[in-house]
Design a protein around this motif. Structure first.
Motif, PDB file in Angstrom:
ATOM      1  N   VAL A 128      22.388  43.256  49.821  1.00  0.00           N
ATOM      2  CA  VAL A 128      23.498  42.987  50.734  1.00  0.00           C
ATOM      3  C   VAL A 128      24.643  42.312  49.988  1.00  0.00           C
ATOM      4  N   SER A 129      24.325  41.362  49.122  1.00  0.00           N
ATOM      5  CA  SER A 129      25.355  40.672  48.354  1.00  0.00           C
ATOM      6  C   SER A 129      26.096  41.626  47.440  1.00  0.00           C
ATOM      7  N   ALA A 130      25.359  42.524  46.794  1.00  0.00           N
ATOM      8  CA  ALA A 130      25.992  43.474  45.879  1.00  0.00           C
ATOM      9  C   ALA A 130      26.975  44.376  46.610  1.00  0.00           C
ATOM     10  N   VAL A 131      26.593  44.863  47.792  1.00  0.00           N
ATOM     11  CA  VAL A 131      27.492  45.736  48.546  1.00  0.00           C
ATOM     12  C   VAL A 131      28.725  44.955  49.002  1.00  0.00           C
ATOM     13  N   ALA A 132      28.529  43.713  49.431  1.00  0.00           N
ATOM     14  CA  ALA A 132      29.680  42.888  49.832  1.00  0.00           C
ATOM     15  C   ALA A 132      30.626  42.672  48.663  1.00  0.00           C
ATOM     16  N   THR A 138      34.759  43.461  43.270  1.00  0.00           N
ATOM     17  CA  THR A 138      34.170  42.705  42.162  1.00  0.00           C
ATOM     18  C   THR A 138      33.695  43.656  41.073  1.00  0.00           C
ATOM     19  N   ALA A 139      33.921  43.294  39.830  1.00  0.00           N
ATOM     20  CA  ALA A 139      33.492  44.118  38.696  1.00  0.00           C
ATOM     21  C   ALA A 139      31.967  44.180  38.635  1.00  0.00           C
ATOM     22  N   HIS A 140      31.462  45.330  38.198  1.00  0.00           N
ATOM     23  CA  HIS A 140      30.015  45.516  38.114  1.00  0.00           C
ATOM     24  C   HIS A 140      29.362  44.427  37.284  1.00  0.00           C
ATOM     25  N   ALA A 145      25.658  39.822  36.939  1.00  0.00           N
ATOM     26  CA  ALA A 145      25.440  38.421  36.567  1.00  0.00           C
ATOM     27  C   ALA A 145      24.983  37.600  37.774  1.00  0.00           C
ATOM     28  N   ASP A 146      25.568  37.867  38.941  1.00  0.00           N
ATOM     29  CA  ASP A 146      25.162  37.143  40.145  1.00  0.00           C
ATOM     30  C   ASP A 146      23.708  37.456  40.483  1.00  0.00           C
ATOM     31  N   LEU A 222      36.365  41.211  55.878  1.00  0.00           N
ATOM     32  CA  LEU A 222      35.429  41.008  54.772  1.00  0.00           C
ATOM     33  C   LEU A 222      36.172  40.861  53.456  1.00  0.00           C
ATOM     34  N   ARG A 223      37.212  41.670  53.281  1.00  0.00           N
ATOM     35  CA  ARG A 223      37.983  41.640  52.042  1.00  0.00           C
ATOM     36  C   ARG A 223      39.002  40.506  52.030  1.00  0.00           C
TER      37      ARG A 223
END
Length: 225
Positions: A128-132, A138-140, A145-146, A222-223
């Protein structure tokens, strides 16, 4: 005890973390107040919640139970041996349950400072965090890293979780929470593979979330637009 593996995303509007390890009502109140949390999105299944429940009595916090049971949402957790296997598990979740991802982010789109968590705060929370993060551009490498940042917290969390599970379910195998299991690791390569697969299959995260049920206004929120 506390929520562990905790860190902010998208300007602090999202907090990602683990389940509440051993927190009573007083500790829960202190935690929620300290972080200004207005909504909690709990991605755990019912049996997981029963082992480590929230104590949200008398709190004006929205609790969104949005479960995804990894045992039922996967062809077989025993087949997770490599970082690519782990990424394919994640891709299977977003293919099968796009609405689950969108619903996890909806409180954020309503302007609420939101804690999103599962058990360890790395897999379901990581997806979920990655999709957000993708949705806000946000850069890949920063998303990877997160995700990989969970690695440092895992040994202590696994010990705590193993103790809680064995207390509730004595027949849990001794090696069920072994840090050697790929399923219980957070290698950056898994997130790299997930992001590549997600982009290849769905294109943009905003398009994915729009198709999953978020409105244009919710996506703008969201953005931070």
């Amino acid at each position: 005890m506390a929520v562990q593996n905790l860190r902010p995303l998208i300007g602090g509007r999202i907090l990602r973390g683990s389940q509440p390890f051993g927190m009573d009502a007083a500790a829960t109140s202190e935690f929620l107040d300290h972080h200004g949390i207005q909504a909690v999105v709990d991605l755990r299944s019912g049996y997981e919640r029963a082992i480590s429940p929230w104590h949200l009595e008398n709190h004006e916090v929205d609790l969104v139970e949005n479960p995804l049971d990894p045992r039922l949402a996967s062809a077989g957790l025993d087949a997770i041996h490599t970082a690519e296997d782990l990424a394919e598990l994640y891709l299977g979740w977003v293919r099968a349950r796009p609405g689950w991802v969108a619903d996890s982010l909806r409180p954020v789109t309503q302007g609420k400072r939101t804690l999103i968590h599962c058990s360890l705060g790395k897999d379901r929370t990581g997806v979920v965090s990655a999709v957000a993060l993708l949705a806000i551009g946000t850069a890949h490498r920063d998303i990877v890293a997160d995700y990989a940042a969970s690695t440092e917290a895992l040994p202590a969390m696994l010990q705590t979780m193993a103790a809680a599970w064995r207390l509730a379910i004595p027949e849990v195998p001794e090696d069920a929470f072994s840090p050697s299991l790929m399923l219980l690791q957070s290698p950056g390569a898994a997130m790299e593979y997930f992001l590549e697969g997600f982009t290849r299959e769905f294109g943009s995260a905003t398009g994915f979330l729009r198709d999953a049920g978020l409105s244009a206004a919710e996506l703008d929120s969201l953005r931070g637009v």
